[in-house]
Enzyme design. Sequence first.
Site, PDB file in Angstrom:
ATOM      1  CG  ASN A   9      -5.928  54.319  13.261  1.00 27.35           C
ATOM      2  OD1 ASN A   9      -5.676  55.351  12.655  1.00 27.35           O
ATOM      3  ND2 ASN A   9      -5.429  53.144  12.914  1.00 27.35           N
ATOM      4  CE  LYS A  11      -7.470  51.722  10.472  1.00 25.65           C
ATOM      5  NZ  LYS A  11      -7.724  50.358  10.031  1.00 25.65           N
ATOM      6  CG  HIS A  92      -2.045  50.488  12.011  1.00 28.01           C
ATOM      7  ND1 HIS A  92      -2.423  49.813  10.872  1.00 28.01           N
ATOM      8  CD2 HIS A  92      -3.133  50.524  12.811  1.00 28.01           C
ATOM      9  CE1 HIS A  92      -3.702  49.470  10.983  1.00 28.01           C
ATOM     10  NE2 HIS A  92      -4.153  49.892  12.150  1.00 28.01           N
ATOM     11  CD  GLU A  94      -4.772  49.887   7.971  1.00 27.20           C
ATOM     12  OE1 GLU A  94      -4.705  51.118   8.119  1.00 27.20           O
ATOM     13  OE2 GLU A  94      -5.794  49.226   8.232  1.00 27.20           O
ATOM     14  CD  GLU A 162      -4.989  47.713  15.721  1.00 33.80           C
ATOM     15  OE1 GLU A 162      -6.071  48.240  15.946  1.00 33.80           O
ATOM     16  OE2 GLU A 162      -4.198  48.117  14.849  1.00 33.80           O
ATOM     17  N   GLY A 168     -10.879  45.914   9.960  1.00 26.78           N
ATOM     18  CA  GLY A 168     -11.773  46.370   8.899  1.00 26.78           C
ATOM     19  C   GLY A 168     -12.559  45.270   8.227  1.00 26.78           C
ATOM     20  CB  SER A 207     -13.816  44.064  13.467  1.00 22.49           C
ATOM     21  OG  SER A 207     -13.363  44.059  12.126  1.00 22.49           O
TER      22      SER A 207
HETATM   23  P1  PGA Z   1     -11.002  48.657  12.510  1.00 23.87           P
HETATM   24  O1  PGA Z   1      -9.477  49.150  12.541  1.00 23.87           O
HETATM   25  O2  PGA Z   1     -11.597  49.007  13.865  1.00 23.87           O
HETATM   26  O3  PGA Z   1     -11.644  49.450  11.383  1.00 23.87           O
HETATM   27  O4  PGA Z   1     -11.000  47.194  12.283  1.00 23.87           O
HETATM   28  C1  PGA Z   1      -8.700  49.021  13.700  1.00 23.87           C
HETATM   29  C2  PGA Z   1      -7.315  49.525  13.452  1.00 23.87           C
HETATM   30  O5  PGA Z   1      -6.758  49.269  12.373  1.00 23.87           O
HETATM   31  O6  PGA Z   1      -6.716  50.190  14.336  1.00 23.87           O
END
Ligand code: PGA
Length: 250
Positions: A9, A11, A92, A94, A162, A168, A207
Site C-alpha cells: 500500500n 499510500k 483503510h 486512514e 490492521e 506506521g 509495521s
Molecule cells: P505500515 O502500513 O506497514 O507502514 O505500518 C500498513 C498499512 O497501513 O496498510
Amino acid sequence: MRRKLVAGNWKMHGLKADLSEVTAIATAAGANPSVDAALCVPFTLIAAAAVAAGDMPVGAQDVHQAAKGAHTGCISAAMLVEAGAGLTIVGHSERRADQYETDAQVKAKAEAAHAAGLGVILCIGETLDERDAGQAEAVVTAQVAGSLPEGADAAWLSLAYEPVWAIGTGRTPTEVDVAAMHGAIRAKLTALIGDEAAKVRILYGGSVNGANAASLLACADVDGALVGGASLTAEKFVPIIEAAASLSQA
Ligand code: PGA
C-alpha cells in the site's frame, strides 16, 4: 490451503521516478510463484505501474461506491479497471479516520468494486483506546459484520486486519494476539457466510517488515500481509514476499 497474498500500500507516495521499484518488485514476485503479490499505488500511477508490473496485479487504495455522478474528486470502479487496476483496498483506517468512512460506505465500495471486476482488500482494525478498553475483538468483528459485502467470496475478497496503533509506528501485536484476532475474524466470517469463510484470506497489516514478516505470516489464520512503508522499495518489500514464499513451499 490458502495461498498467501503480500500486498503493498503505497499510500500518498509514488511518482513516475518510482516505476523502477514497481518493476523490481514485480520481477521478484515472478520469481516467487508460490505466493500472490500486488501493489496498490496512487490513482495517478496506476496506468503506468500496470505496464511496469507486467503480470503482477496493480491496485488502487480506494474507490467510490457510485458508478458515476456528481462526486468531485472521486474515482469509480470502472475508471480503475480502465486504468489497469486489478484490485482495490477499501476501508483503510486512514480513510475511516480522515474521510469519516463508515462501515456501510465501505460495504458499498466493496460491492461496487466487485461489480466492476476488481478484487478487494477490505481493512478492519481497532484503535489503541479500544484495545486498552478490552474492546478490540468486539470492535473488529462488528466492522466485519458491518462492512462485509453482499456475495462475499474468496475468489475476489480478502480482509486485512490492521490495528490502527500498529500502522506506521514500528509496533506490532504479539503473535498470540494476532492469531487470536485472526481466529475471531474467521469465526465471525463463518457465522456470516458459512463454509466459504475457510477460503477467504485474512491479511495482517501494521509495521510489517523484512525482519518480522516470517513470524507474523506463520501465525494461525494469517494468510498474507498488507504492507505500507516497507513496500515502497524493492529492497524492503522483496524480503517480505520471500518470507511468505518460504512458508508456502513446505
Ligand atoms: P505500515 O502500513 O506497514 O507502514 O505500518 C500498513 C498499512 O497501513 O496498510
